[in-house]
Design a protein around this motif. Structure first.
Motif: not given
Length: 503
Positions: A133-135, A151-155, A194-199
């Motif tokens: 979904k992020m991608l 990018y969060m989940c609901f928890t 996938v070039q998504i930062s863990k930050e």
């Protein structure tokens, strides 16, 4: 006293449970789903936030005067909540069963290979996971992606609302397809590829960790004048399993709500080959060195709601009274129909977003009452498919404990017991998610030494349902037909989709 927040696909529950496992107060708020006309599935994080706080305020107002010792949060997995630097939500949340992200999954799988991705994540590959979904958002909504802080989940989103801390537990992190289940950290290999930062992701911590205490602004809004610690949120499958007493291997939790979850605790990870062959994933449990299965299907109560909306949509009678009337009109023999309940795609066993529901066997004599019963049968057949997959993966299932709204239907439980061919133990507690949070909270606070000890004192047994011999015989024959239906309908459903999934 423990306050449990449980965020599902159709509503939010806030429940207060005491140290003995008694429910002291409860509030419920329904949630609206968005995007059905466009064949999307979205929830509004703004509505989730507002309804959560309203439900908490209501339950605090109606509860005993004792102080709340701990707040727990459980939610559906996978759904993505893009949050900006100011803490505000940037768009609606794309829910896991929304097929957007399917093409992105193909790209990730092509880059890594299914075997390697499964080895890192413990997941059978599917479009449902958060990373897809992020991608998708980055590709189709680049202006939103550029503004994302997390990018969060609901928890972790509701945890952030309550405490101001951006932390996520291992179970929810694993539902993103970006978490290394072996090393218990974000996978640099996957994220770099996938070039998504863990930050852009919340900090992962073990389940049962205290995330923080209620923010001053939240305490003022709720009228609270003392500090309350908040546990990091966990996957609702886990809390429901704990609340049903399924805290050791061999006991399976079967939660029958809008969707249906099937969870059993594992002493070790499922090997990658079994995950790929049986399409059953696993995730870290909330206690060290343990894991649990993650298996579900999307349309248990949702299938029943579809039936009510389309066959009783103009009725002013409340749904619970309609259901009571339908249950009274049922005869003991199985229906003459076969329902494949893939109203929102097929999950465990197939993982096919293009699968669709089907009703086989309708004649001029078929009544809506019979269709209703066949839907209950279809969801039970689907449950059996999943339990078979779990057993084929080498996981023992000695006892099945059923909870959720569906467990309160004696008709549904009798049908389910006969189709599964085994005793079902129905939970005495309506809100196993909140009770499971309380059980874990009691262990975290040191009131009990272990989940087993806490569950032994706080979780109470309910009724036991046994199979009806003649119905079980007929259902056994019918099950062989049911197992064939997905394969026979797959090509038809592919053609009906015209390249677009219907979820």
């Amino acid at each position: 006293m423990f306050l449990g927040i449980d965020i599902g696909t159709s509503g939010i529950k806030a429940t207060i449970i005491d140290e003995r496992g008694n429910m002291c107060a409860r509030a419920y708020r329904p949630l609206r789903a968005y995007g059905a006309v466009e064949r999307k599935r979205e929830l509004s994080p703004v509505q989730v936030k507002e309804e959560t706080l309203q439900a908490v305020a209501e339950v605090l107002h109606t509860s005993p005067t004792e102080k709340i010792r701990l707040i727990t949060v459980a939610s559906l997995g996978e759904a993505v909540v893009p949050v900006g630097a100011d803490g505000c939500v940037l768009m609606n949340s794309i829910v896991g069963s929304d097929s957007r992200g399917s093409e992105e999954l193909k790209e990730v799988a092509c880059r890594f290979g299914e075997e390697k991705l499964t080895e890192i994540t413990g997941l059978n590959l599917s479009y449902i996971y958060s990373l897809n979904k992020m991608l998708y958002i980055r590709k189709h909504y680049p202006e939103i992606h550029r503004k994302v802080w997390k990018y969060m989940c609901f928890t972790d989103y509701i945890g952030f609302v309550l405490t101001g801390e951006a932390v996520i537990d291992y179970s929810m992190a694993s539902r993103t397809m970006a978490f290394d289940i072996r090393k218990k950290r974000w996978s640099d290999e996957i994220l770099n590829a996938v070039q998504i930062s863990k930050e852009l992701l919340s900090h992962p911590v073990p389940g049962g960790t205290v995330a923080g205490t209620l923010r001053k602004e939240i305490k003022e809004e709720l009228g609270i004048f003392y500090d309350i610690p908040v546990l990091v949120g966990s996957h609702d499958h886990i809390f429901n399993a704990i609340g049903a007493g399924a805290v050791k291997p061999g006991i399976c939790s079967n939660t029958v709500g809008t969707t249906e979850g099937i969870t059993t605790v594992l002493g070790s990870r499922i090997d990658s080959r079994s995950i790929r062959e049986n399409l059953i994933s696993c995730e870290p449990f909330v206690r060290p060195h343990l894991y649990n299965t993650v298996a579900w299907h999307n349309a248990a109560g949702a299938g029943v709601n579809w039936f009510l909306d389309h066959f009783f949509g103009r009725s002013e009678e409340p749904k619970d009274l309609i259901l009571a009337g339908l249950n009274r009109q049922q005869s003991h023999p199985p229906s003459h129909l076969l329902v494949v309940p893939h109203f929102a795609g097929a999950t465990a066993g197939h993982m096919d977003e293009k699968a669709k529901a089907a009703v086989i066997g309708i004649t001029m004599a078929t009544s809506r009452e019979e269709i209703y019963k066949a839907i209950l049968e279809g969801t039970a057949f689907e449950c059996r498919v999943i339990l078979d997959s779990i057993r084929h993966a080498g996981i023992p299932v000695k006892k099945v404990v059923v909870s959720g709204g569906g467990s309160k239907s004696s008709l549904w439980m009798q049908i389910r017991s006969s189709i599964l061919g085994r005793e079902l133990y129905c939970s005495a507690c309506a809100d196993t998610g909140a009770l499971g949070g309380a059980v874990l909270g009691a262990v975290v606070l040191g009131l009990y030494r272990s989940l087993k000890d806490a569950a032994g004192q706080m979780v109470r047994p309910g009724t036991v349902v046994e199979p009806e011999a003649e119905a079980a015989r007929i259902y056994e024959e019918r099950y062989e037909l049911y197992r064939q239906m997905y394969g026979r309908l797959r090509d038809i459903n592919e053609r009906l989709s015209d390249g677009v999934s219907y979820v």
